[in-house]
Design an enzyme around this catalytic site. Structure first.
Site: not given
Ligand code: COA
Length: 325
Positions: A113, A252, A282
């Site tokens: 990215c 980004h 994204n």
């Molecule tokens: N819907 C509902 N619940 C979801 C879910 C969804 N789509 N995705 C994850 N969850 C749940 C998880 O299972 C977890 O449940 P638990 O507490 O029972 O285990 C809970 O939500 C929290 O998960 P977590 O991974 O801690 O959430 P988060 O706040 O980190 O959000 C992302 C997840 C992926 C949205 C976030 O981490 C993110 O955007 N990260 C960066 C990714 C990125 O930018 N990547 C590209 C790089 S170029």
């Protein structure tokens, strides 16, 4: 002193849309969670027979047209993508042929990215050392073709797009400063395997498909906030400028929470930031150039404005560029 300046931009967004309701129908999620945790409402998805170079060609044609040059004047075409049509030929060669850019060298590169900033950095070197006059930087990805649609934590994030820019030799100020970097110790935070067999990697995917995207969301989030704020700070420092001199920051568009935390760290407010992740999600390396093209189309950028483009991605990599429009 020869400057490297962006003289034309273009974008291509595929037609089909996946809204949050679509994800409610395929995984255990809901619109409220996706909106609150990511800010994303819709993403555009390439057609089954539409691939990286198909989209790259469309964005590239617009960028060349907007730059007011002919394809024959291009000296180099570089394509940044993590979802290539082929391992060989390079997608840049396919774009070269489609454009009729018969005088251009062509190669692909991968900085995930952070690809557009890396591409601008490459273009800037070739132009400032006098070797080339016009370099086409094009980024395109079909991440939705590599998405694990059984994994609710990643499938909601990605869309497809292409963005391109012509970088030309100019007497005017253009790309003032760049900062690119990598932290390979975070390499396994975002993965998509090619030939390598790795049972551990395959096992951790919900679908057990090694060629789908997997990532450690929280790790990437923490890295992203600091990497974007630090890289932006460094380009300003190199130029002896501050955020007060900057008209617009184009980050980004991975997750609203990442952008929000990064701009707080930068000490700027949202009115100075271009955001479109609600509509597109994204789109990998295409995020920044397609956002730049949209900002130009919408009249958000005027001649003489100073801009910061800043991103992060797999690798883990980062990049920031400070430019004058
Ligand atoms: N819907 C509902 N619940 C979801 C879910 C969804 N789509 N995705 C994850 N969850 C749940 C998880 O299972 C977890 O449940 P638990 O507490 O029972 O285990 C809970 O939500 C929290 O998960 P977590 O991974 O801690 O959430 P988060 O706040 O980190 O959000 C992302 C997840 C992926 C949205 C976030 O981490 C993110 O955007 N990260 C960066 C990714 C990125 O930018 N990547 C590209 C790089 S170029």
């Amino acid at each position: 002193m020869i400057n490297a300046k962006i003289t034309g931009v273009g974008r291509y967004i595929p037609e089909k849309v996946y809204d949050n309701a679509y994800f409610e129908s395929i995984v255990d999620t809901n619109d409220e969670w996706i909106t609150r945790r990511t800010g994303i409402k819709e993403r555009h998805v390439s057609a089954p027979d539409e691939f990286t170079t198909d989209m790259a060609i469309k964005a590239a044609k617009k960028a060349v047209e907007n730059a007011g040059i002919t394809a024959e004047e291009l000296d180099l075409i570089i394509l940044g993508s993590v979802t290539p049509d082929y391992f060989t030929p390079a997608g840049a060669c396919v774009v070269q042929a489609a454009l009729g850019a018969v005088n251009a060298a062509a190669f692909d590169y991968n900085a995930a990215c952070s690809g557009f900033i890396t591409g601008l950095t490459i273009a800037k070197q070739f132009i400032e050392n006098g070797m080339y006059k016009h370099v086409l930087v094009v980024c395109a990805d079909v991440l939705t073709k590599a998405t694990d649609y059984a994994d609710r934590s990643t499938c909601i994030l990605f869309g497809d797009a292409a963005g391109a820019a012509v970088v030309s030799a100019s007497e005017e100020t253009g790309i003032i400063a760049v900062d690119i970097g990598a932290d390979g110790t975070g390499a396994t935070a975002i993965t998509q395997l090619a030939y390598r067999e790795d049972a551990e990697e395959t096992e951790k995917r919900v679908s057990h498909n090694k060629s789908s995207i997997w990532m450690a969301g929280q790790t990437v989030m923490k890295f992203a906030v600091k990497a974007m704020a630090d890289a932006s700070g460094r380009v300003l420092e190199k130029a002896g400028l501050t955020y007060d001199d900057v008209a617009l920051v184009i980050p980004h568009q991975a997750n609203y929470r990442i952008v929000d935390a990064a701009i707080k760290r930068m000490g700027i407010t949202e009115d100075k930031v271009f955001l479109n992740l609600e509509k597109y999600g994204n789109t990998s390396a295409s995020c920044i150039p397609s956002s730049l093209a949209q900002a130009v189309e919408e009249g958000r950028i005027k001649k003489g404005d100073k801009l910061i483009l800043v991103g992060f991605g797999g690798g883990l990599t980062w990049g920031a560029a400070l430019l004058e429009w």
